[in-house]
Enzyme design. Structure first.
Site, PDB file in Angstrom:
ATOM      1  N   LYS A 108     -13.409  -0.812   5.878  1.00  0.00           N
ATOM      2  CA  LYS A 108     -14.046  -1.598   4.827  1.00  0.00           C
ATOM      3  C   LYS A 108     -15.065  -2.597   5.362  1.00  0.00           C
ATOM      4  CE  LYS A 108     -10.150  -0.123   2.702  1.00  0.00           C
ATOM      5  NZ  LYS A 108      -9.096   0.644   3.401  1.00  0.00           N
TER       6      LYS A 108
ATOM      7  N   TRP B 122       0.851  -1.185   0.000  1.00  0.00           N
ATOM      8  CA  TRP B 122       0.000   0.000   0.000  1.00  0.00           C
ATOM      9  C   TRP B 122       0.887   1.235   0.000  1.00  0.00           C
ATOM     10  CZ3 TRP B 122      -1.936   2.678   4.901  1.00  0.00           C
ATOM     11  CH2 TRP B 122      -2.911   3.641   4.598  1.00  0.00           C
TER      12      TRP B 122
ATOM     13  N   ASP C 184      -0.857  -5.917   9.106  1.00  0.00           N
ATOM     14  CA  ASP C 184      -1.815  -4.873   8.742  1.00  0.00           C
ATOM     15  C   ASP C 184      -3.096  -5.623   8.357  1.00  0.00           C
ATOM     16  OD1 ASP C 184      -1.791  -2.025   6.401  1.00  0.00           O
ATOM     17  OD2 ASP C 184      -3.326  -2.790   7.752  1.00  0.00           O
TER      18      ASP C 184
END
Lengths: 462, 455
Positions: free
Chosen positions: A307, A190, A271
């Protein structure tokens, strides 16, 4: 009239040291920018002269600041909005869209907020570590309520500002307590990971991850690079649904990764931004984390509810540190608090209460699991439809099965920058330059169009 | 057992092992293997038990001095205990308050089915930013009209200060920031961690319990040219001592003559005097002269939105071009810190500020809070006078805002906590917001006892 400020500029710089002339021209430029912007009305008005003269010829203290480039991910949406073509597709940011390409607020979230409105609780400061009920719920979701690390109270959990904020707190902890250690991050990862570690002044290096030849995992490269790193490094791992590639290690590969990490006394740093969102199952998506914890390792885990609960803008997440004992966990938590206090004092309540209320209510919790399964389900079905469209339309024999093997919101198409640009310029498909598309932004109705765009870009552009 | 098998001479594992050895040698009772059952091997993690921790060298951090007061208060079982620590408003009944106008705004937001929870832009909610800037700078501020103010939504006052400080540490040529002595306990940590070098300027005069104006002017006068100066916009925390308008004007002239960069902390606009414009005068005075300054705004107190973390950082620049570039760099500070700010509190503020009726209602509720605090000041002052408590207590009614700097020393404070169950910070600061007519007598008794029994 317009010349008066300039004349006074000239006289004030006469006494300055060299480079006087350059400074004069620099000041002149700064002032003339100001005058052209303000327009005639302002130049003609008395007040313009009064205010500009009263601070004499002080330049801006920020005059040398350059314009920063737009964020590579968030900037995609801006460009999409500016495009007027009716076929345009926004496959940039990882925010879930319904089949009608609308943003989605989960029903359980609406229910929770309505309840919260009825309860009319106060808005007092949370403790620095956040809402206790949220911290308990989030750790239990990650590990399971009966997990030994939970029962033995070995997890230090601090509410953070979604995934980014939680990663930043962890990075600050690493910088302070492991000043000579570095973080190993996957290549690619990311985009914001590097920024976080840079700003926290934590050195990082990359381990091989994505293999463009197979559009899959370069497992040997990954293991080799983790082995070669200095002992006691932090290894940043994506718990599930790797961003940007969508390529996750298999369970067997995870075990080998854990072996190597243990061998080198590295510290795993997960993560976890998609728990429940990747496979549709909260437990399944946490299996990599739980496997590492079961080995008795100490680990860091950053969580996000952006999310899986659609709480993007509420900024709700957590940093968890699994420690060898509850005493250590207690101390680590106290130090995480010392890092949070000078950053923002204490975290926002709203998102934390939403999560705590949903997880704490068995009906809402069940409903959440259903909604999450249906979001994950829609993405899986869109992957299938895209894959079918590609196979049907492409006669080259290229293997598109990586679309089905990848998991989560994103897919690494294998398109290079020029090909990605073609996607945007010719086909009005907005994506990031690394070839990443967000399947969350794709409807089944658009799959064929996207397949055409991908096939064209892949074969006709190099 | 892993750990300590490093091949290098000073590997991280070696260092951690050394820390552990020192720890164990230092105190046998506290060693982690000294019968501490919490680290006994759990049945399912058989190989772990008794292993070193990579975090062994992490010591227990002290409780935050301000927030720690509440922690201690919560533990106290006494029925007469009082929490005068944190600056959070309490009603006359001693309860936290959510403003009516905030409840209404929240209802409108939650019941609006068209609302979504998509990420805000990095700089936050646009409406909120514009309205916040106008609130502090004035609705007709030329700086705002000329587009030379960049405003970014941040996490309340703390977050605004931190983002501003990080920005300055990266982009401003002078890394010295002068903060008043004393100041809010979190200030030096915020600025220090951001990379600024913290110095102090004289502010509070204990002998007068007022402003040491001469000392302030001397210290600002001898500051390096271009240094950053932190000003409390109104209701100085912890002293409650503010410069007069005339003094502000002299400060402004001095600051401008030395090209000092003013950084305002505005946490009590409207809360101090009860009037939003009055409480913004110091900031507006600086903006009016056309120069640059920075303002950190908090809506924690004046809108009672404490836990929602709503604030804004405004940087007033010389021109719009500079403001645009500054904003782009602020985004680079924010993105790796938390990506984008939380939507809920900012939406509440924007809803209230943009609606004429709600804004009006807010000013009334705000004035009521400010008035109750002023009333508490009067009551405490009267109570001490009627008890004949030695000393001049007029500072209680002269100081402004949520806090009073009592002038009590740490021994007297500790006495009041132990004997009277009154919790406050050790610097003698009390939150007037935590007082009620019912509890003033108890506090007055405690102060009287402390002053007469301890020097």
């Amino acid at each position: 009239m317009a010349s008066s400020p300039i004349l006074s500029l000239a006289s004030s710089t006469a006494s300055s040291a060299l480079p006087c002339r350059r400074r004069f021209l620099h000041n002149l430029k700064a002032t003339s920018n100001q005058m052209t912007f303000l327009g005639n009305d302002h130049i003609n008005s008395k007040s313009f002269f009064r205010t500009s003269m009263s601070v004499a010829v002080e330049n801006s203290k920020f005059t040398d600041i350059t314009m920063a480039p737009p964020d590579p991910i968030l900037g995609v949406s801006e460009a999409f909005r500016a495009d007027t073509n009716e076929m345009k597709l926004n496959l940039g940011v990882g925010a879930y869209r319904t089949e009608d390409l609308q943003p989605y607020v989960l029903n359980v979230v609406k229910k929770a907020e309505t309840l919260m409105l009825e309860w009319a609780e106060n808005k007092e400061y949370l403790p620095i570590e956040g809402l206790a009920a949220f911290n308990k719920a989030t750790a239990e979701l990650l590990f399971g309520t009966e997990n030994p690390v939970i029962l033995q109270q070995r997890v230090a959990t601090v509410q953070g500002l979604s995934g980014t904020g939680s990663l930043r707190l962890a990075a600050a902890l690493i910088e302070r307590y492991f000043p000579s250690s570095k973080v190993l991050i996957s290549s690619p990862t990311w985009g914001n990971h590097k920024n976080i570690f840079n700003d926290a002044r934590v050195p990082w290096s990359e381990y091989r991850y994505y293999d463009p030849k197979t559009v899959g995992l370069d497992f040997d490269g990954m293991i080799s690079d983790i082995k070669a790193a200095p002992e006691g490094s932090f290894v940043l791992l994506h718990g599930c649904a790797h961003n940007p590639t969508g390529i996750d290690p298999t369970p067997e590969q995870w075990e080998i990764i854990a072996d190597v990490i243990q061998e080198k006394n590295h510290i795993p740093f997960f993560d976890v931004a998609y728990q429940g969102f990747a496979s549709g199952s909260l437990d399944k998506d946490a299996s990599s984390v739980r496997m590492f914890a079961a080995r008795g390792l100490e680990l860091l885990i950053a969580q996000s509810y952006s999310k899986n609960l659609g709480l993007y803008a509420e900024r709700i997440g957590a940093i968890n540190v699994v420690c060898s004992s509850s005493d250590v966990a207690h101390r680590v938590k106290s130090q995480l608090k010392r890092l949070a206090r000078p950053m923002y004092s204490n975290p926002p309540i709203h998102g934390a209460r939403i999560v705590a209320n949903i997880v704490g209510n068995s009906d809402l919790f069940s409903e959440w699991k259903e909604e999450m399964a249906s979001m994950a389900g829609r993405i899986k079905s869109v992957r299938k439809k895209l894959y079918d469209s590609l196979c049907a339309k492409d006669n080259s024999g290229k293997d598109w099965s990586f679309i089905l093997k990848q998991i989560g919101m994103f897919s690494f198409t294998g398109l290079n920058k020029a090909q990605s640009d073609n996607m945007t310029n010719k086909w009005h498909v907005y994506m990031t330059k690394d070839g990443r598309i967000s399947l969350a932004g794709l409807s089944s109705a658009n799959c064929e169009y996207l397949a055409d765009a991908i096939i064209d870009s892949y074969h006709n552009v190099s | 057992m892993h750990g300590g098998n490093a091949s290098g001479s000073s590997s991280p594992a070696d260092r951690r092992l050394s820390a552990l050895v020192r720890h164990l040698e230092g105190s046998s009772r506290d060693g982690i293997d000294a019968g501490n059952h919490s680290i006994a091997a759990a049945p399912t993690s058989g190989s772990y038990g008794g292993r070193n921790s990579v975090f062994d060298h992490v010591v227990m951090g002290p409780e935050d001095p301000i927030l720690g007061v509440t922690v201690a208060y919560n533990k106290d079982p006494s029925p007469v205990k009082m929490n005068l620590g944190v600056g959070a408003y309490r009603t006359e009944e001693g309860k936290p308050l959510v403003l009516n106008v905030v409840r209404r705004a929240e209802q409108m937001l939650v019941n609006d089915s068209s609302r979504v929870k998509e990420y805000l832009p990095i700089v936050g909610l646009a409406d909120f930013n514009k309205l916040s800037a106008k609130l502090i700078l004035g609705a007709d501020s030329p700086a705002v009209q000329e587009n030379r103010v960049t405003t970014v939504q941040c996490l309340s006052g703390t977050g605004s200060l931190r983002v501003g400080a990080e920005f300055l540490a990266r982009h401003y040529h002078q890394h010295t920031i002068l903060i008043p002595q004393p100041t809010w306990g979190n200030h030096p940590k915020v600025f220090g961690l951001a990379g600024l070098s913290v110095k102090t300027y004289r502010y509070y005069d204990p002998s007068t319990r007022g402003l040491d104006f001469e000392g302030l002017m001397e210290d600002l006068g001898s500051a390096p040219s271009g240094a950053i100066v932190l000003f409390h916009a109104c209701a100085h925390n912890p002293t409650g001592v503010d410069p007069t308008a005339q003094q502000w004007e002299q400060i402004r002239q001095l600051a401008r003559s030395k090209a000092l960069l003013p950084f305002f902390d505005s946490a009590y606009q409207g809360f101090a005097s009860g009037n939003l414009d009055t409480d913004a005068q110091s900031v507006r005075m600086f903006v009016k002269d056309g120069g640059e300054c920075i303002v950190a705004q908090s809506f924690a107190k004046n809108m009672g939105l404490y836990g929602e973390r709503v604030g804004a950082l405004s940087i007033v620049c010389r021109n719009a071009d500079v403001a645009g570039r500054v904003e782009s760099q602020l985004k680079l500070v924010i993105r790796p810190m938390y990506s984008n700010p939380p939507i809920h509190g900012a939406s509440i503020v924007a809803t209230v500020l943009k609606d004429r009726n709600m804004f009006q209602e807010w000013t009334v509720e705000l004035k009521a809070m400010a008035d109750r605090i002023i009333n508490m000041r009067t009551q405490l002052f009267d109570a001490l006078r009627s008890r004949g408590t030695p000393g001049d207590w007029s500072h209680i009614i002269k100081q402004i805002g949520m806090f009073t700097f009592t002038g009590l020393n740490s021994k007297q404070v500790a006495f009041m906590t132990k004997e009277y169950h009154i919790y406050m910070t050790s610097d003698g600061r009390i939150s007037m917001a935590g007082l009620s007519s019912r509890t003033v007598p108890h506090l007055a008794d405690a102060i009287h006892a402390a002053v007469t029994r301890l020097a």
